[in-house]
Design an enzyme around this catalytic site. Structure first.
Site, PDB file in Angstrom:
ATOM      1  N   GLY A  68       0.906  -0.918   0.018  1.00  0.00           N
ATOM      2  CA  GLY A  68      -0.034   0.012   0.059  1.00  0.00           C
ATOM      3  C   GLY A  68       0.908   1.309  -0.035  1.00  0.00           C
ATOM      4  O   GLY A  68       0.555   2.303   0.828  1.00  0.00           O
ATOM      5  N   THR A  69       1.816   1.409  -0.675  1.00  0.00           N
ATOM      6  CA  THR A  69       2.756   2.589  -0.739  1.00  0.00           C
ATOM      7  C   THR A  69       2.021   3.702  -1.529  1.00  0.00           C
ATOM      8  O   THR A  69       1.401   3.729  -2.454  1.00  0.00           O
ATOM      9  CB  THR A  69       4.098   2.236  -1.647  1.00  0.00           C
TER      10      THR A  69
END
Length: 215
Positions: A12-13
């Site tokens: 989930g960058t």
């Protein structure tokens, strides 16, 4: 609760790069996750390529780190041969070249940002697959089947808030050099769902006892 260890890894960058009048600003979150496990809560996803060029990494940490290492090495040789720092365009195209040549083996997307004396502050996006785009601002992250990236929330915000010729008193990358800032989670404003309700209708109804009905 049963956890599937073979499930696709959720990365989930959120990474971002923004140009303004005089330089660029790069930003990234600090969590490195492996599936549902957060392996590192304080990782640095903004990597230096040269004195004046940095790269924001998303996707596979291993893939983006090794590409960054190769690019840093080649740019160092390039600087020695020319006797002057590499431009942002050269650095971005080198990232693009390595990403495209290895596109079947890499799972990553990056944003390259920096400043040089020829074109000033510049932002280049190299998404999954190895294409290259020069943009006034770039947003990326979440290169996985299960996307927890906050990048989708930022597109609408920047469509409204960004404008050409924006000013900034102190820049991370401009003609004067680089400044790095770290903002811890407890210093950031809370999202609306994280705030405790105050004086809401539900609080009033739950705290008061119902009055008996008159017949």
């Amino acid at each position: 609760m049963d956890f599937d260890l073979n499930a696709p890894h959720s990365m989930g960058t959120t990474i971002i790069g923004v140009t303004y009048d005089g330089g660029v600003v790069l930003g990234a979150d600090s969590r490195t996750s492996t599936g549902m496990y957060v392996a590192n809560r304080a990782s640095d996803k903004i990597t230096q390529l040269t004195d004046n060029v940095y790269i924001c990494r998303s996707g596979s940490a291993a893939d983006s780190q090794v590409i960054s290492d190769y690019v840093r090495y080649f740019l160092h040789q390039h600087t020695i041969q020319l006797g002057q720092p590499a431009t942002v365009k050269v650095a971005a195209n080198l990232v693009r070249l390595l990403s495209y040549q290895n596109k079947n083996m890499l799972q990553m997307g990056v944003i390259i940002g920096g400043w040089d004396k020829y074109e000033g502050g510049q932002i280049y996006s190299v998404p999954l697959g190895g294409t290259i785009l020069k943009q006034p601002f770039a947003i990326g992250g979440g290169y996985a089947k299960l996307d927890r990236s906050g990048s989708s929330y930022l597109y609408g915000f920047f469509d409204q808030a960004w404008k050409e010729g924006m000013s900034k008193d102190e820049a991370e990358i401009n003609a004067d050099g680089v400044t790095k800032n770290f903002y811890s989670g407890d210093s950031l404003p809370l999202w609306h769902e994280e705030l405790e309700p105050q004086n809401s209708l539900l609080d009033i109804l739950s705290s008061s006892s119902p009055e008996p009905m008159n017949t």
